[in-house]
Write a protein that holds these residues in place. Structure first.
Motif, mmCIF file in Angstrom:
data_model
loop_
_atom_site.group_PDB
_atom_site.id
_atom_site.type_symbol
_atom_site.label_atom_id
_atom_site.label_comp_id
_atom_site.label_asym_id
_atom_site.label_seq_id
_atom_site.Cartn_x
_atom_site.Cartn_y
_atom_site.Cartn_z
ATOM 1 N N ASP A 256 -22.688 -61.533 -10.277
ATOM 2 C CA ASP A 256 -22.939 -60.885 -8.998
ATOM 3 C C ASP A 256 -21.876 -61.252 -7.977
ATOM 4 O O ASP A 256 -21.361 -62.364 -7.954
ATOM 5 N N ASN A 257 -21.515 -60.296 -7.142
ATOM 6 C CA ASN A 257 -20.587 -60.484 -6.026
ATOM 7 C C ASN A 257 -19.285 -61.199 -6.424
ATOM 8 O O ASN A 257 -18.957 -62.258 -5.874
ATOM 9 N N GLN A 260 -16.910 -62.204 -3.476
ATOM 10 C CA GLN A 260 -17.177 -63.431 -2.725
ATOM 11 C C GLN A 260 -16.762 -64.660 -3.526
ATOM 12 O O GLN A 260 -16.241 -65.629 -2.975
ATOM 13 N N ALA A 348 -24.531 -63.044 0.084
ATOM 14 C CA ALA A 348 -23.591 -62.113 -0.542
ATOM 15 C C ALA A 348 -24.229 -60.742 -0.737
ATOM 16 O O ALA A 348 -23.587 -59.707 -0.510
ATOM 17 N N ASN A 349 -25.491 -60.702 -1.143
ATOM 18 C CA ASN A 349 -26.171 -59.423 -1.335
ATOM 19 C C ASN A 349 -26.303 -58.662 -0.020
ATOM 20 O O ASN A 349 -26.156 -57.437 0.024
ATOM 21 N N PHE A 352 -22.888 -57.282 0.885
ATOM 22 C CA PHE A 352 -22.548 -56.165 0.007
ATOM 23 C C PHE A 352 -23.285 -54.899 0.434
ATOM 24 O O PHE A 352 -22.721 -53.801 0.412
#
Length: 701
Positions: A256-257, A260, A348-349, A352
Motif C-alpha cells: 500500500d502507498n 509514501q 497515507a490512505n 491518497f
C-alpha cells in the motif's frame, strides 16, 4: 577482516606479554600489571569476533572494523607507555587502560547486536548501500576519478562521524574536570584560578566543541542525502522495473502507498538509523567515561543508615534508577509500535484519497458526487482520528511516568552527595562534578526511556519498509516460477501463442488458447463480452500479467506498443505528454506538431511547450488521440489498441483508423472493441467464446 583480526590478536598478545613480570599485583607469585592483562584479555575476545566479522551485517562490519583498528593503535600505545617506550613529550596523551578496554567492549557489543532479530531487520535495509558498487553520485570528481564507489563513500562518512562523536565525548569529559576545578576555585575564592580556567581551558575546548558540531552536521547531512538518493533510486527502479508498478497492485496490503514509502519512509528510516546507531555509540561512550568519574570519587560512600561502604555508590544508584525506568517505560509503551504502524497507513490512505479526488475532480463534479466523497473522506479520517486517540491515550500514560522520572533525575545526585558535602568529605567542585556525571550517566542509561515513543515510531517505519521490500521482491518474482507465462523472442515475423492459460489472482482460469497466430502486417479485431479476458490477453502479450502459463512468441526485432482505454498523461509540457514514454528531446518540435495534427489535435499543435495539468485539461477523447499521436511518433511494429478509441464518435474513430493504416503501413494492429463498425476497419476478427467450463477461448470469427 582476517588481517585486521590478526593485528588485534597481535596487539593483545603484546599487552599480555608486557603485563607479565611487571606491576604491583601478583598471580601465583608472578608480578603482573592488571591494566595490561585486562587490555590483552579483552583484546583476544575482540580478535575472535573480528575474525568472524565477515559473517555479520555489512553495516555493522563498519563499526567493528573501526573499533578493531582503534584498539590496535590504543593498545600498542598503552603497552609502549607502560614499558617506558612512550615519548616524553606525549606523556599527557597516554591512553588509559580503561579507554582500550572500552573500545574493545564496543566491538564485542557490535558483534552481539548482530544476533538480535530486530537489529538484523534494520541492517538488512541498510546493507545494500554499503555493498553498492555504483560510481558515487556525489559532486566529488576527485573521488570518482580514484575509482570510489558508493560503498566507499558511505563507509568513510560513517567512520568519520563515529570518530567525531568519540572526540565530542572526550571534550565533555574534559569540560567535566574543568567544571570541578572551576567550582573549587569559586569555593576557595581563588579569583586567578577562576579567570584562568574560564579564559584558557573552557574557551579553548568550547571552540573545539563548536567546530566539531559544525563538521559533524555537514558530514551527517551529506551521508543522509547521498544514502537517501541511492536508496530511493533502488526502490524506484525495483518498483518501476519488469512490470513491478502494475504487479504491486495485485499482491495486497504489503504494497500500500508505495509513493509514501519511497518519499517519506526512506527519509525517516535513514535519519533515525543514523541517530540510533551513531548517537547510541556516543551514549555508550558517555556512560563509560562518566561512570569512571563516579567510580573514582575519593569519598567512601556508605549505604544510608549503615556503615557498609559501597564503592561507586552514585553509579549503582544511577544504574538501578535507569534500569527501573527503562523497564516501566517498555511495559507502558510497547503497544505504541503497533499503533504507530497503523497510523502511518491511515495517514497515507487519507492523503491518497485527497490526491485521487483532485485527479477526478471533473467526474465528481459532473456526477454531483461531492456528498459521497465527503462521506468517504470522513470515514477515512474517522479511522485516522480513532487510532490517533489510541496513541494519545497510550502516550499520556507514558508521558506521565517519564515526566516524574525526568523531574527526579536532576535532584537525585544532590540528595546522594549532599550529606558528604555537608560533612566536608567532598568539595563543592567534586559535588558539582558528581552531579554532572550522574546526570550524564543517567541520561545514557535512560536513552530508551527518553526516546521510547520515537523508537516505537522508528520500529513501525522499519516494519513498513521491510514489508515494502518484501512486496517488491514478490512483485518482481511473481509469475517467474514454472509453470509460468513465457514471452519468448522469436525469429519469425508473426506473433504466436501456444498452450496459453490465463488466470485471475484468485486462481480461476479465465482464458485458454491452445494455438493462436497473429499475422504480421494485418489488422485484427478482438471482440467478446465484458470480462472475457480480452484486456488480460493483451497484458500477457505485454509481459506484465503474472498469473497463468504457456508460451507467447514475439518477433525478436519487433517494437511493441500497447495503448490502454485510459491513457496516462504525465505532468509537464504537452510535448512531454505527447512523446511519452520517450523523453521530450527524442523528437523534434515539428514532428510532434505533425503527429498532433494527424491525431486530430491540430488546435494544440502550437501549444506543445505549455506546461499544464494536461490530464485534466484534455477530455477523454482528446487524451485517447494524444495516445494515438504517441504511436505515430514511435512507429511500432505491433500496435495493440485496448478500446483506445472508445471515447471517439464513430466518424472520428473511422478517420483515426484510416489514418493509422496510411501513416503506419508496416505496423500490425490488434484492437479490442465492442462497436460493430470496427469490423470493417480490420482484416480479420477473433471472438472470445466461452467453453463448456466457462473459460473463454479466442477463436477466429
Amino acid at each position: 577482516m582476517k588481517v585486521l583480526g590478526g593485528a588485534v590478536a597481535l596487539a593483545a598478545v603484546i599487552c599480555l606479554a608486557a603485563g607479565v613480570g611487571s606491576g604491583a599485583s601478583q598471580i601465583s607469585g608472578i608480578a603482573v600489571d592488571p591494566g595490561l592483562i585486562g587490555v590483552g584479555a579483552v583484546g583476544l575476545a575482540l580478535a575472535y569476533v573480528t575474525l568472524r566479522g565477515a559473517t555479520i551485517s555489512t553495516f555493522l562490519q563498519i563499526f567493528l572494523r573501526l573499533f578493531a583498528f582503534e584498539y590496535v593503535l590504543l593498545a600498542l600505545a598503552f603497552a609502549s607507555s607502560s614499558r617506558g617506550f612512550w615519548p616524553a613529550f606525549l606523556a599527557d596523551a597516554t591512553p588509559p587502560s580503561t579507554l582500550c578496554i572500552t573500545i574493545a567492549v564496543f566491538g564485542l557489543i557490535i558483534y552481539g547486536l548482530s544476533y538480535i532479530p530486530v537489529i538484523g531487520q534494520i541492517t538488512r535495509l541498510a546493507d545494500p548501500y554499503f555493498e553498492a558498487a555504483d560510481p558515487i553520485a556525489a559532486p566529488m570528481p576527485w573521488l570518482r576519478h580514484r575509482g570510489w564507489r558508493e560503498r566507499h563513500l558511505g563507509t568513510a562518512l560513517i567512520m568519520l562521524l563515529v570518530v567525531i562523536n568519540q572526540l565530542q565525548v572526550g571534550i565533555s569529559v574534559r569540560l567535566s574536570f574543568f567544571n570541578r576545578d572551576w567550582f573549587n576555585a569559586i569555593q576557595n575564592k581563588d579569583q586567578a584560578a577562576f579567570w584562568s580556567l574560564l579564559l584558557t581551558v573552557f574557551t579553548f575546548w568550547a571552540v573545539i566543541a563548536i567546530i566539531s558540531n559544525l563538521i559533524e552536521y555537514f558530514f551527517q547531512q551529506s551521508l543522509l542525502i547521498y544514502w537517501r538518493q541511492w536508496l530511493a533510486k533502488q526502490y524506484s527502479t525495483s518498483w518501476l522495473g519488469k512490470g513491478g508498478i502494475y504487479r504491486m497492485g495485485l499482491i495486497g496490503d504489503g504494497a500500500d502507498n508505495p509513493d509514501q514509502r519511497i518519499a517519506e519512509d526512506i527519509r525517516s528510516y535513514l535519519t533515525d538509523t543514523y541517530s540510533y546507531s551513531i548517537t547510541l555509540i556516543q551514549q555508550i561512550s558517555t556512560l563509560v567515561s562518566f561512570s569512571l568519574i563516579l567510580w573514582s570519587m575519593p569519598a567512601e560512600f556508605v549505604l544510608p543508615g549503615t556503615n557498609i561502604v559501597v564503592p561507586g555508590l552514585p553509579f549503582w544508584v544511577a544504574l538501578a534508577y535507569s534500569a527501573f525506568g527503562t523497564w516501566i517505560t517498555h511495559r507502558i509503551g510497547r503497544p505504541l509500535v503497533r499503533l504507530e504502524f497503523a497510523q502511518e497507513r491511515y495517514e497515507a490512505n487519507f492523503r491518497f484519497s485527497l490526491a485521487r479526488l483532485r485527479e477526478y475532480a471533473e467526474q465528481v463534479a459532473l456526477l454531483r458526487g461531492e456528498r459521497s466523497e465527503l462521506s468517504i473522506l470522513s470515514g477515512r479520517f474517522t479511522d485516522l482520528v480513532a487510532n490517533y486517540f489510541r496513541i494519545v491515550s497510550r502516550a499520556m500514560k507514558l508521558n506521565t511516568f517519564t515526566s516524574f522520572y525526568g523531574q527526579i533525575s536532576p535532584i537525585l545526585p544532590y540528595v546522594i552527595i549532599a550529606p558528604y558535602y555537608f560533612a566536608d568529605k567532598v568539595t563543592l567542585g567534586q559535588m558539582s562534578q558528581v552531579a554532572g556525571a550522574f546526570g550524564r550517566v543517567a541520561d545514557a542509561l535512560s536513552y530508551f526511556v527518553d526516546r521510547y515513543r520515537l523508537i516505537a515510531r522508528y520500529k513501525a517505519n522499519v516494519d513498513r519498509l521491510t514489508t515494502f521490500s518484501e512486496a517488491l521482491h514478490k512483485a518482481r518474482t511473481l509469475g517467474t516460477t514454472p509453470p509460468h507465462i513465457d514471452v519468448v523472442p522469436a525469429s519469425g515475423k508473426d506473433l504466436a501463442i501456444e498452450g496459453l492459460s490465463l488466470k485471475l489472482p484468485d486462481g480461476r482460469e479465465i482464458v485458454r488458447a491452445k494455438a493462436l497466430s497473429l499475422k504480421a502486417g494485418s489488422a485484427v479485431l478482438v471482440t467478446g463480452p465484458s470480462g472475457s479476458g480480452k484486456s488480460t490477453l493483451f497484458r500477457a502479450i505485454a509481459g506484465i500479467w503474472p498469473y497463468g502459463q504457456g508460451r507467447i512468441d514475439i518477433p525478436s526485432t519487433a517494437k511493441v506498443m500497447l495503448l490502454p482505454q485510459r491513457p496516462y498523461v504525465p505532468s509537464g509540457s504537452l510535448k512531454t505528454a505527447a512523446t511519452y514514454p520517450a523523453t521530450a528531446e527524442t523528437y523534434s518540435d515539428e514532428a510532434v506538431r505533425e503527429a498532433l495534427k494527424l491525431a486530430q489535435l491540430g488546435p494544440f499543435a502550437d501549444r506543445i511547450d505549455d506546461d499544464e495539468n494536461w490530464g485534466q485539461r484534455l477530455s477523454g477523447g482528446e487524451q485517447q488521440r494524444l495516445a494515438i499521436a504517441r504511436a505515430l511518433l514511435d512507429k511500432p511494429d505491433w500496435l495493440f489498441l485496448d478500446e483506445a478509441t472508445s471515447a471517439l464518435d464513430e466518424k472520428l474513430e473511422a478517420e483515426i483508423y484510416a489514418m493509422l493504416r496510411q501513416q503506419l503501413p508496416n505496423t500490425s494492429i490488434v484492437s479490442i472493441g465492442h462497436r460493430s463498425t470496427l469490423i470493417g476497419m480490420h482484416d480479420s476478427r477473433i471472438e472470445m467464446q466461452p467453453a463448456s467450463d466457462g473459460v473463454f477461448v479466442p477463436s477466429p470469427a
